[in-house]
Scaffold this active site. Structure first.
Site, PDB file in Angstrom:
ATOM      1  N   GLY A 236      15.612  13.869   0.911  1.00  0.00           N
ATOM      2  CA  GLY A 236      16.767  14.576   1.513  1.00  0.00           C
ATOM      3  C   GLY A 236      17.299  13.488   2.526  1.00  0.00           C
TER       4      GLY A 236
ATOM      5  N   HIS B  23       6.441  27.685  12.103  1.00  0.00           N
ATOM      6  CA  HIS B  23       7.740  26.929  12.638  1.00  0.00           C
ATOM      7  C   HIS B  23       8.552  28.078  12.170  1.00  0.00           C
ATOM      8  CE1 HIS B  23      11.140  24.548  13.767  1.00  0.00           C
ATOM      9  NE2 HIS B  23      11.359  24.802  12.463  1.00  0.00           N
TER      10      HIS B  23
ATOM     11  N   ASP C  91       9.484  22.085  18.487  1.00  0.00           N
ATOM     12  CA  ASP C  91       9.136  23.634  19.313  1.00  0.00           C
ATOM     13  C   ASP C  91       8.602  22.940  20.534  1.00  0.00           C
ATOM     14  OD1 ASP C  91      10.214  25.123  17.088  1.00  0.00           O
ATOM     15  OD2 ASP C  91       8.340  24.471  16.237  1.00  0.00           O
TER      16      ASP C  91
HETATM   17  P1  NDP Z   1      18.947  18.728   7.452  1.00  0.00           P
HETATM   18  O1  NDP Z   1      18.759  17.381   7.254  1.00  0.00           O
HETATM   19  O2  NDP Z   1      19.977  19.281   8.365  1.00  0.00           O
HETATM   20  O3  NDP Z   1      17.722  19.736   7.153  1.00  0.00           O
HETATM   21  C1  NDP Z   1      16.778  19.248   6.329  1.00  0.00           C
HETATM   22  C2  NDP Z   1      15.751  20.335   6.394  1.00  0.00           C
HETATM   23  O4  NDP Z   1      15.087  20.237   7.833  1.00  0.00           O
HETATM   24  C3  NDP Z   1      16.166  21.783   6.419  1.00  0.00           C
HETATM   25  O5  NDP Z   1      15.128  22.347   5.551  1.00  0.00           O
HETATM   26  C4  NDP Z   1      16.109  22.133   7.872  1.00  0.00           C
HETATM   27  O6  NDP Z   1      15.880  23.651   7.963  1.00  0.00           O
HETATM   28  C5  NDP Z   1      14.991  21.235   8.169  1.00  0.00           C
HETATM   29  N1  NDP Z   1      15.225  21.496   9.644  1.00  0.00           N
HETATM   30  C6  NDP Z   1      16.102  21.645  10.645  1.00  0.00           C
HETATM   31  N2  NDP Z   1      15.949  21.535  11.760  1.00  0.00           N
HETATM   32  C7  NDP Z   1      14.669  21.646  12.003  1.00  0.00           C
HETATM   33  C8  NDP Z   1      13.815  21.831  13.054  1.00  0.00           C
HETATM   34  N3  NDP Z   1      14.188  21.940  14.307  1.00  0.00           N
HETATM   35  N4  NDP Z   1      12.538  21.792  12.696  1.00  0.00           N
HETATM   36  C9  NDP Z   1      11.942  21.631  11.625  1.00  0.00           C
HETATM   37  N5  NDP Z   1      12.806  21.532  10.597  1.00  0.00           N
HETATM   38  C10 NDP Z   1      14.099  21.435  10.732  1.00  0.00           C
HETATM   39  O7  NDP Z   1      19.984  19.352   5.971  1.00  0.00           O
HETATM   40  P2  NDP Z   1      21.220  18.667   5.050  1.00  0.00           P
HETATM   41  O8  NDP Z   1      21.470  19.677   4.319  1.00  0.00           O
HETATM   42  O9  NDP Z   1      21.849  17.960   5.877  1.00  0.00           O
HETATM   43  O10 NDP Z   1      20.245  17.687   4.154  1.00  0.00           O
HETATM   44  C11 NDP Z   1      19.317  18.091   3.148  1.00  0.00           C
HETATM   45  C12 NDP Z   1      19.175  17.181   2.171  1.00  0.00           C
HETATM   46  O11 NDP Z   1      18.203  17.300   1.460  1.00  0.00           O
HETATM   47  C13 NDP Z   1      20.414  17.280   1.151  1.00  0.00           C
HETATM   48  O12 NDP Z   1      20.985  15.880   1.125  1.00  0.00           O
HETATM   49  C14 NDP Z   1      19.877  17.541  -0.171  1.00  0.00           C
HETATM   50  O13 NDP Z   1      20.698  16.792  -1.190  1.00  0.00           O
HETATM   51  C15 NDP Z   1      18.605  16.879   0.067  1.00  0.00           C
HETATM   52  N6  NDP Z   1      17.469  17.533  -0.802  1.00  0.00           N
HETATM   53  C16 NDP Z   1      16.559  16.720  -1.202  1.00  0.00           C
HETATM   54  C17 NDP Z   1      15.588  16.969  -2.287  1.00  0.00           C
HETATM   55  C18 NDP Z   1      14.731  15.952  -2.667  1.00  0.00           C
HETATM   56  O14 NDP Z   1      14.500  15.053  -2.061  1.00  0.00           O
HETATM   57  N7  NDP Z   1      13.912  16.456  -3.828  1.00  0.00           N
HETATM   58  C19 NDP Z   1      15.479  18.517  -2.296  1.00  0.00           C
HETATM   59  C20 NDP Z   1      16.441  19.390  -1.638  1.00  0.00           C
HETATM   60  C21 NDP Z   1      17.428  18.867  -0.956  1.00  0.00           C
HETATM   61  P3  NDP Z   1      16.777  24.772   8.002  1.00  0.00           P
HETATM   62  O15 NDP Z   1      17.674  24.780   6.862  1.00  0.00           O
HETATM   63  O16 NDP Z   1      16.045  25.940   8.336  1.00  0.00           O
HETATM   64  O17 NDP Z   1      17.706  24.159   9.213  1.00  0.00           O
END
Ligand code: NDP
Length: 329
Positions: free
Chosen positions: A9, A185, A157
């Site tokens: 991601g 979490h 947290d």
């Molecule tokens: P973010 O980078 O903002 O967040 C990513 C993950 O981190 C989410 O699951 C989010 O959970 C989690 N997160 C956020 N805040 C916290 C926290 N305080 N503590 C723990 N976890 C936290 O999301 P984006 O949408 O900007 O980016 C996600 C990226 O992942 C996208 O670019 C997408 O394309 C990619 N992706 C890649 C995959 C892969 O590599 N195979 C698979 C799926 C997606 P929450 O949603 O609950 O905030």
């Protein structure tokens, strides 16, 4: 020598906040070169490639190499540190089962790709939510990799809890210690001040002088404020926490690699400590010793704390049962 770090991601918000700090040496220090592997799904590749161009323009002396890919086998090849950030967010109308199934489809294959391609002593940190259960799925899919190599992030947290205590007590945050997070979490997490100290003195004593009835303050103010801080950030900022999540990820991995002087919190695979069912990825008070997380054992747990730990652990059991029912474990 250099360290190979895979970020999934990597084109997302947290990925963007992580990459430049890693390249600047905030994770492993100013003596360790890094090689970055940026994994994205096809829709995210452009954002990750853009970040890679900016990394190049940062002219970071520690950055040996950057590769962007949508192939997990390439991304985890020789990986020393895996930061699993990308996850499927909960969409409108999505049930919990749908969310778990979608994430199982991501974290299962990633666990398998880690087992097949990563360094034998790989360290995996799951950030993407539901982080504990995603870590459980990845660990279960990584044949031959010890489960102790899989962790879930609860450090944000803990950082939030310490910062709230420091603000209430009007003291520097680094004087507040031993505030572990127990459980999941999620909103059921239990930030525990039972053993916390401020400048070496029990936090309870210091709080009494300011808030009066400490148990009532913990229940009505402190615990909900910490557990719902993510929602508060979204309300104020208009989008979810990013830089603080990236910062906590660096804290977690740095301590895992370099060791902790004191306790911190991490989601680790339970071996039955404190009555938490074996195999669950649960946040405990932990210390990193010789590169391994170890649960701090023998702490006294009051009935009041026990109820809160049990409630969060019950949620983890439910998530595990749901994932098992979906055939993901
Ligand atoms: P973010 O980078 O903002 O967040 C990513 C993950 O981190 C989410 O699951 C989010 O959970 C989690 N997160 C956020 N805040 C916290 C926290 N305080 N503590 C723990 N976890 C936290 O999301 P984006 O949408 O900007 O980016 C996600 C990226 O992942 C996208 O670019 C997408 O394309 C990619 N992706 C890649 C995959 C892969 O590599 N195979 C698979 C799926 C997606 P929450 O949603 O609950 O905030």
């Amino acid at each position: 020598m250099s360290t190979t770090i895979t970020i999934t991601g990597a084109g997302g918000q947290i990925g963007y906040a992580l990459l430049f700090r890693i390249a600047a040496g905030d994770l492993l220090g100013l003596d360790e070169k890094v090689r970055l592997r940026l994994l994205e799904i096809p829709q995210g590749i452009g954002a990750a490639e853009g970040a890679a161009l900016e990394l190049q323009d940062g002219a970071f002396g520690l950055l040996e190499h950057v590769e962007v890919t949508d192939d997990a086998a390439v991304a985890f090849d020789g990986c020393d540190l895996a930061l699993l950030v990308g996850a499927r967010p909960r969409g409108p109308g999505m049930e919990r089962g749908d969310l778990l199934a979608a994430n199982g489809g991501i974290f299962g294959p990633q666990g398998a790709a880690i087992a097949a391609n990563a360094a034998p002593d790989v360290r995996v940190t799951v950030v993407g939510n539901p982080a504990n259960t995603n870590a459980l799925i990845a660990a279960a899919s990584a044949d031959g990799v010890p489960v102790s190599r899989f962790t879930a992030l609860t450090r944000l947290d803990e950082n939030r809890a310490r910062a709230q205590l420091a603000q209430t007590l009007a003291v520097p945050v680094d004087t507040v210690r031993r505030v572990p997070i127990w459980g999941n979490h999620s909103a059921t997490q239990f930030p525990d001040v039972s053993h916390a100290t401020v400048a070496g003195r029990p936090v309870h004593e210091a709080l009494e002088a300011i808030v009066g009835d400490v148990p009532a303050w913990l229940d009505s103010t402190f615990i909900p404020r910490v557990a719902k801080r993510g929602a508060e950030i979204i309300e104020v900022r208009g989008s979810s926490s990013v830089a603080s999540a990236a910062n906590a990820t660096l804290d977690h991995v740095r301590d895992w690699v370099h060791g902790t002087g004191d306790w911190t919190s991490a989601g680790v695979v339970s071996q039955g400590q404190y009555g938490v069912p074996e195999g669950l990825v649960c946040s405990f008070p932990v210390q990193s010793i010789d590169g391994e997380w170890q649960v701090v054992e023998g702490l006294e747990v009051s009935d009041w704390a026990r109820q809160r730990i049990d409630a969060s652990v019950a949620e983890l059991v439910e998530e595990r049962n749901a994932v098992k029912a979906l055939g993901l474990l």
